[in-house]
Design a protein around this motif. Structure first.
Motif, PDB file in Angstrom:
ATOM      1  N   SER A   1      52.567 -62.592  60.514  1.00 29.51           N
ATOM      2  CA  SER A   1      52.816 -61.237  61.005  1.00 29.51           C
ATOM      3  C   SER A   1      51.606 -60.683  61.739  1.00 29.51           C
ATOM      4  CB  SER A   1      53.193 -60.318  59.853  1.00 29.51           C
ATOM      5  OG  SER A   1      54.407 -60.727  59.292  1.00 29.51           O
TER       6      SER A   1
ATOM      7  N   SER B   1      55.617 -54.041  63.952  1.00 23.40           N
ATOM      8  CA  SER B   1      55.989 -55.457  63.861  1.00 23.40           C
ATOM      9  C   SER B   1      55.267 -56.147  62.712  1.00 23.40           C
ATOM     10  CB  SER B   1      55.715 -56.179  65.175  1.00 23.40           C
ATOM     11  OG  SER B   1      54.330 -56.305  65.402  1.00 23.40           O
TER      12      SER B   1
ATOM     13  N   VAL C   1      57.099 -54.859  59.410  1.00 19.92           N
ATOM     14  CA  VAL C   1      58.471 -55.369  59.366  1.00 19.92           C
ATOM     15  C   VAL C   1      58.449 -56.892  59.259  1.00 19.92           C
ATOM     16  CG1 VAL C   1      60.579 -55.647  60.742  1.00 19.92           C
ATOM     17  CG2 VAL C   1      59.501 -53.410  60.562  1.00 19.92           C
ATOM     18  N   GLY C   2      57.456 -57.515  59.885  1.00 19.51           N
ATOM     19  CA  GLY C   2      57.384 -58.964  59.921  1.00 19.51           C
ATOM     20  C   GLY C   2      57.103 -59.608  58.581  1.00 19.51           C
TER      21      GLY C   2
ATOM     22  N   VAL D   1      60.294 -60.100  56.558  1.00 20.91           N
ATOM     23  CA  VAL D   1      61.203 -60.973  57.300  1.00 20.91           C
ATOM     24  C   VAL D   1      60.716 -62.419  57.225  1.00 20.91           C
ATOM     25  CG1 VAL D   1      62.049 -61.546  59.618  1.00 20.91           C
ATOM     26  CG2 VAL D   1      62.069 -59.174  58.833  1.00 20.91           C
TER      27      VAL D   1
ATOM     28  N   ALA E   1      61.196 -63.796  53.729  1.00 25.42           N
ATOM     29  CA  ALA E   1      62.595 -64.159  53.472  1.00 25.42           C
ATOM     30  C   ALA E   1      62.960 -65.468  54.166  1.00 25.42           C
ATOM     31  CB  ALA E   1      63.523 -63.038  53.938  1.00 25.42           C
ATOM     32  N   ILE E   2      62.504 -65.650  55.395  1.00 29.67           N
ATOM     33  CA  ILE E   2      62.798 -66.893  56.122  1.00 29.67           C
ATOM     34  C   ILE E   2      62.147 -68.079  55.423  1.00 29.67           C
ATOM     35  CG2 ILE E   2      62.336 -68.143  58.273  1.00 29.67           C
ATOM     36  CD1 ILE E   2      62.706 -65.446  59.730  1.00 29.67           C
TER      37      ILE E   2
END
Length: 173
Positions: free
Chosen positions: A26, A133, A136-137, A140, A143-144
């Motif tokens: 991130s 970003s 939020v990153g 995300v 999770a990925i």
């Protein structure tokens, strides 16, 4: 067309399989977004990668973050950055002189008022988008990475722990 699809798929998979913490990925992506806001064609990616190396962010994610500004988004981002800069500096909104953005000489001929307003907008918008970003990153990317780890574990289990098939004992004799 298939080469483009294969190339984009390869880059996507490389990005998804990055072996770094969500914070590092991130951080790199946020730096790429930040530097992508500035009018530095050809240098955005290099500066983003170097700055990611300095702050221990993902260099590949930094390079990918600069793709936020691309030929499709350049004009809208330029106009947005210009108007944000004009507002912050307390100037009246002017129309963006798009005809003067085709070359460096015509860009520099617009004068210091235009350039300072535009660069101020690039700085503010770049910082805002980078902060968003980054925060939020992290979830995300986490999770990925968790999803990919679960898939790998499931495939590994399926390969090594095959279900036992019980045979009829009468066939053994």
């Amino acid at each position: 067309m298939k080469q483009w699809q294969r190339g984009l798929r390869y880059l996507y998979l490389r990005f998804v399989r990055l072996q770094a913490t969500p914070e590092q990925i991130s951080r790199g992506f946020a730096l790429g977004i930040f530097w992508g806001m500035f009018p530095l064609p050809g240098l955005q990616m290099a500066i983003a990668v170097v700055s990611a190396a300095v702050v221990r962010g993902s260099k590949l994610a930094a390079a990918a973050g600069t793709w936020f500004s691309n030929p499709l988004t350049t004009l809208p981002l330029t106009a947005f950055n210009f108007h944000v800069g004009q507002s912050v500096l307390g100037r009246e909104w002017e129309d963006l002189p798009t005809e003067n953005l085709r070359s460096l000489d015509s860009f520099l001929a617009l004068g210091t008022d235009f350039i300072t307003g535009y660069l101020m907008g690039c700085l503010i918008v770049g910082l805002a988008f980078a902060v968003v970003s980054y925060f939020v990153g992290i979830p995300v990317v986490d999770a990925i990475q968790r999803r990919n780890a679960a898939r790998r574990l499931k495939r590994r289990k399926a390969r090594f722990y095959k279900p036992l098939k019980y045979r009829d004992r009468s066939q053994l004799h």
